[in-house]
Design an enzyme around this catalytic site. Structure first.
Site, short mmCIF file in Angstrom:
data_model
loop_
_atom_site.label_atom_id
_atom_site.label_comp_id
_atom_site.label_asym_id
_atom_site.label_seq_id
_atom_site.Cartn_x
_atom_site.Cartn_y
_atom_site.Cartn_z
N ASP A 156 36.99 35.67 22.32
CA ASP A 156 36.99 35.16 23.68
C ASP A 156 36.15 33.88 23.78
OD1 ASP A 156 36.73 35.25 26.74
OD2 ASP A 156 37.79 37.13 26.37
N HIS A 187 33.64 34.48 31.01
CA HIS A 187 34.81 35.34 30.77
C HIS A 187 34.55 36.38 29.68
CE1 HIS A 187 38.97 36.17 29.28
NE2 HIS A 187 39.29 36.04 30.55
N SER A 342 43.20 39.70 31.99
CA SER A 342 42.01 39.60 31.13
C SER A 342 41.05 40.74 31.38
CB SER A 342 41.28 38.28 31.40
OG SER A 342 41.79 37.23 30.63
#
Length: 396
Positions: A156, A187, A342
């Site tokens: 990621d 994120h 996600s």
């Protein structure tokens, strides 16, 4: 770092010659690395033949530099158990020469991959309780093993490994995109928190390994994603953890045969792999790595067991999981709420880690186990799409 740009019309079919390896194209408007390509060798290419091919590539590097192609040459080398290849910067003449080598299976442009997050807002979490109760509820019910002895590779934007949510269980693994060992978007930290955070996580005792492949804009080249998968497999193998590992990729882009092939190698090696379906409300068959059939592709559900409006759908989807208004860790401490597929994928990775620890199943069997335990509760899941929602098998 190599720059990115968006092409308006791009097709390399004209470069192909008789008996040459196929040079794949990318859709109009796809964002690619300028002059960047991924080269995949044929399955029967031996290590010796691969080494000879790389020596030849090195010999033409000097010629490319003389032609004025800055930074030309091989950037990443891939040596999976059943896939060999490399990526780099090459001009058209060199790509034509590469495709004419009988050991090459195909060549494709190095497209840009992005994270699958859509919104951020402040709301209470609900995903943990939902995946541990068949009919919903307020409490998260789980076995105290909670992912003990399982490693979670978060491929990621990086992870804030010092965040208190991880209680010292998070470590930095590798950085394949820039020289900043931090999470520039939040994120990756959010994803890791859902997998293994003490408050927001499912597998609360699992170890997190940060593998950075996305930059501070949430983007990265396909070649770097493949390198991240390759690194994760090698790292897990070195430590004897292949069948006790989960790998999560909450990211995606246009279809890539190379990325799909590489992702499949992780499953063949023994790992569980969860990927996000995408946030364009379209069939995920055109996206990678979501279209790779051997991975666990996860779509996003809402609090009332409906399909999230943004979530991709289609036959490639294996399960739905909570992906709307998900609260998890934020870099620097504290928390934040995000929505997207996600956020759904790490729920699956967390439950997989939980079941690997609790039931002793190998990682590459965990997706099947998740589907066996899942409940057919999603309303209006989309055409040719499963209605099954992730469940941890708590018995509630």
């Amino acid at each position: 770092m190599t720059g990115f740009f968006t092409i308006l019309s791009f097709s390399l079919a004209a470069l192909s010659v008789t008996n040459a390896a196929q040079i794949l194209s990318v859709p109009k408007g796809a964002e690619v690395v300028p002059n960047g390509y991924i080269v995949v060798m044929k399955d029967d290419t031996s290590q010796q033949d691969f080494s000879s091919h790389r020596v030849w590539i090195s010999s033409i590097h000097h010629n490319m530099t003389r032609r004025g192609l800055d930074g030309a040459g091989v950037k990443q080398t891939y040596d999976f158990d059943h896939l060999r290849g490399y990526s780099g910067i090459f001009d058209e003449d060199t790509i034509k020469d590469i495709s004419n080598d009988p050991k090459v299976a195909f060549v494709e442009p190095d497209a840009i991959i992005s994270q699958h997050v859509v919104v951020q807002q402040r709301k209470a979490p609900w995903g943990l309780s939902r995946l541990s109760n068949r009919r919903g509820g307020r409490n998260y019910v789980f076995d105290s093993s909670a992912g003990s002895g399982v490693w979670a590779y978060v491929v990621d934007s990086g992870v804030d490994v010092r965040h208190s949510e991880f209680q010292g269980r998070a470590v930095w693994g590798s950085n394949l995109v820039d020289n900043k060992n931090s999470d520039g978007t939040g994120h990756g930290t959010h994803v890791a928190g859902t997998i293994a955070g003490k408050t927001y996580g499912i597998a609360k005792n699992a170890k997190v390994v940060a593998v950075k492949v996305l930059n501070s804009e949430g983007k990265g080249p396909t070649s770097g994603i493949i390198a991240g998968i390759n690194w994760s497999i090698r790292h897990a193998r070195k430590h004897g953890m292949l069948q006790k590992s989960v790998l999560n990729m909450s990211l995606g882009g246009t279809y890539s045969a190379g990325l799909n092939h590489a992702t499949a190698q992780a499953i063949k090696a023994g790992m569980f792999v969860s990927v996000s379906a995408g946030n364009d409300n379209i069939n995920s068959n055109g996206n990678s790595p979501a279209s790779e059939r051997s991975v666990c592709t996860i779509a996003a559900s809402t609090e009332n067991d409906g399909k999230a409006s943004f979530s991709n759908w289609g036959p490639a989807v294996d399960l739905y999981a909570p992906g709307h208004n998900i609260l998890s860790a934020r870099p620097g401490g504290g928390s934040q709420t995000m929505s997207g597929t996600s956020m759904a994928a790490p729920h699956a990775a967390g439950v997989a880690a939980y079941l690997i620890a609790k039931e002793g199943i190998p990682g590459n069997r965990a997706c099947l186990r998740l589907k066996q335990l899942s409940q057919p509760t999603i309303r209006n899941p989309g055409p040719d799409t499963t209605s099954r929602l992730l469940y941890n098998g708590s018995g509630r």
